[in-house]
Design a protein around this motif. Structure first.
Motif, PDB file in Angstrom:
ATOM      1  N   ASP A   1       0.814  -1.218   0.000  1.00 44.93           N
ATOM      2  CA  ASP A   1       0.000   0.000   0.000  1.00 44.93           C
ATOM      3  C   ASP A   1       0.847   1.266   0.000  1.00 44.93           C
ATOM      4  OD1 ASP A   1      -2.714   0.444  -0.290  1.00 44.93           O
ATOM      5  OD2 ASP A   1      -3.170  -0.675   1.546  1.00 44.93           O
TER       6      ASP A   1
ATOM      7  N   LEU B   1       2.418   4.281  -2.331  1.00 43.21           N
ATOM      8  CA  LEU B   1       2.441   4.993  -3.609  1.00 43.21           C
ATOM      9  C   LEU B   1       3.806   5.676  -3.714  1.00 43.21           C
ATOM     10  CD1 LEU B   1       0.956   6.131  -6.126  1.00 43.21           C
ATOM     11  CD2 LEU B   1       0.249   8.053  -4.672  1.00 43.21           C
TER      12      LEU B   1
ATOM     13  N   ASP C   1       3.678  15.107   3.573  1.00 37.54           N
ATOM     14  CA  ASP C   1       3.470  14.617   2.205  1.00 37.54           C
ATOM     15  C   ASP C   1       2.299  13.642   2.110  1.00 37.54           C
ATOM     16  OD1 ASP C   1       4.890  12.677   3.646  1.00 37.54           O
ATOM     17  OD2 ASP C   1       6.206  12.139   1.982  1.00 37.54           O
TER      18      ASP C   1
HETATM   19  P1  5GP Z   1       1.073   7.741   8.568  1.00 35.56           P
HETATM   20  O1  5GP Z   1       1.976   8.180   9.679  1.00 35.56           O
HETATM   21  O2  5GP Z   1      -0.112   8.629   8.341  1.00 35.56           O
HETATM   22  O3  5GP Z   1       0.689   6.285   8.664  1.00 35.56           O
HETATM   23  O4  5GP Z   1       1.945   7.834   7.237  1.00 35.56           O
HETATM   24  C1  5GP Z   1       2.438   9.059   6.817  1.00 35.56           C
HETATM   25  C2  5GP Z   1       3.922   9.023   6.637  1.00 35.56           C
HETATM   26  O5  5GP Z   1       4.345   7.797   6.068  1.00 35.56           O
HETATM   27  C3  5GP Z   1       4.330  10.108   5.670  1.00 35.56           C
HETATM   28  O6  5GP Z   1       5.161  11.022   6.367  1.00 35.56           O
HETATM   29  C4  5GP Z   1       5.066   9.401   4.562  1.00 35.56           C
HETATM   30  O7  5GP Z   1       6.438   9.689   4.640  1.00 35.56           O
HETATM   31  C5  5GP Z   1       4.865   7.932   4.778  1.00 35.56           C
HETATM   32  N1  5GP Z   1       3.887   7.323   3.848  1.00 35.56           N
HETATM   33  C6  5GP Z   1       2.672   6.797   4.165  1.00 35.56           C
HETATM   34  N2  5GP Z   1       2.089   6.260   3.089  1.00 35.56           N
HETATM   35  C7  5GP Z   1       2.931   6.464   2.069  1.00 35.56           C
HETATM   36  C8  5GP Z   1       2.869   6.117   0.666  1.00 35.56           C
HETATM   37  O8  5GP Z   1       1.927   5.496   0.151  1.00 35.56           O
HETATM   38  N3  5GP Z   1       3.919   6.497  -0.096  1.00 35.56           N
HETATM   39  C9  5GP Z   1       5.004   7.157   0.431  1.00 35.56           C
HETATM   40  N4  5GP Z   1       5.970   7.505  -0.437  1.00 35.56           N
HETATM   41  N5  5GP Z   1       5.094   7.488   1.732  1.00 35.56           N
HETATM   42  C10 5GP Z   1       4.069   7.136   2.544  1.00 35.56           C
END
Ligand code: 5GP
Length: 190
Positions: free
Chosen positions: A18, A20, A125
Motif C-alpha cells: 500500500d 504509492l 506529504d
Molecule cells: P502515517 O503516519 O499517516 O501512517 O503515514 C504518513 C507518513 O508515512 C508520511 O510522512 C510518509 O512519509 C509515509 N507514507 C505513508 N504512506 C505512504 C505512501 O503510500 N507512499 C510514500 N511515499 N510514503 C508514505
C-alpha cells in the motif's frame, strides 16, 4: 487539486504494501513549480487563520513546507527523528511509528522554536494511518501551541488516518485524496 491528481496519475507508481511511490516529483526529485502551486492552494484554504509557523516532520515534508512558507511568509520548523535520547537542550518529545519502515522513532522539537503563542499549520506529504500527523499534534500540544489545521499533499482516504485526525477536531486539507489504488496501476480519487 487537479494538477496534483493529474501528476499522480501520470507519474505515481503503486508498490506492494500500500505504498504509492512519487519519487520522481515529490519524495526524491522535487518539482518545485508543483510545490509552489500546492503552497498557494494551502494559503488560499488557510488564509485569514493567522498561521505564524509551519510545523513538519523530516524528511519528506521539509521541501514542500519551505515552499508553502513562502506563501505564508512564516518560518518552518521540522520535527527531527532520532533514535538517541541524549539531545542537548530542552525539547518536546513524542514517538511516531514510521509507515514505510515500521520502526518507532522519537521525534523532537527544541523548546526554543515552538510555544504557546504559535498558530501552527502542520504539513506533510502523505496521510495514511495518521501516526506522523498525530506525532506533530502531540508536539504542538506539549508546546501549548494552537493548531490551525493540517495541509497534506496526498491522503490515502481508505486508510484510517484522516478520520482519526479529523475526529480530534483538526481541520485537514488534503490536496489529493485517493479512494483506492491497486498494484496494476489503477488509482481512483475521491
Ligand atoms: P502515517 O503516519 O499517516 O501512517 O503515514 C504518513 C507518513 O508515512 C508520511 O510522512 C510518509 O512519509 C509515509 N507514507 C505513508 N504512506 C505512504 C505512501 O503510500 N507512499 C510514500 N511515499 N510514503 C508514505
Amino acid at each position: 487539486m487537479q494538477l496534483l491528481e493529474d501528476r499522480i496519475r501520470k507519474d505515481g507508481i503503486v508498490k506492494e504494501g500500500d505504498v504509492l511511490k512519487v519519487d520522481s516529483f515529490l519524495n526524491h526529485q522535487m518539482d518545485v513549480s508543483l510545490f509552489e502551486a500546492m503552497g498557494r492552494e494551502w494559503k488560499r484554504l488557510f488564509d485569514g487563520c493567522g498561521v505564524n509557523k509551519i510545523l513538519t516532520i523530516e524528511a519528506s515534508g521539509i521541501g514542500m513546507a519551505c515552499i508553502a512558507a513562502q506563501s505564508f511568509h512564516c518560518p518552518v520548523v521540522f520535527a527531527k527523528k532520532t533514535e538517541t535520547k541524549n539531545i542537548a537542550g530542552e525539547v518536546y518529545r513524542t514517538q511516531v511509528r514510521s509507515y514505510t519502515h515500521g520502526r518507532i522513532y522519537d521525534v523532537i522539537v527544541s523548546k526554543d522554536y515552538l510555544g504557546p503563542g504559535d498558530r501552527l499549520l502542520l504539513i506533510d506529504d502523505f496521510l495514511a494511518n495518521g501516526a506522523a500527523l498525530s506525532g506533530l499534534l502531540d508536539l504542538a500540544m506539549l508546546a501549548g501551541a494552537t493548531v490551525v489545521g493540517a495541509g497534506i499533499a496526498i491522503e490515502k482516504a481508505y486508510q484510517p488516518g484522516g478520520e482519526l485526525i479529523r475526529s480530534r477536531g483538526v481541520r485537514v486539507e488534503s490536496l489529493a485524496r485517493i479512494k483506492s489504488m491497486s498494484e496494476d496501476g489503477d488509482i481512483e480519487f475521491c
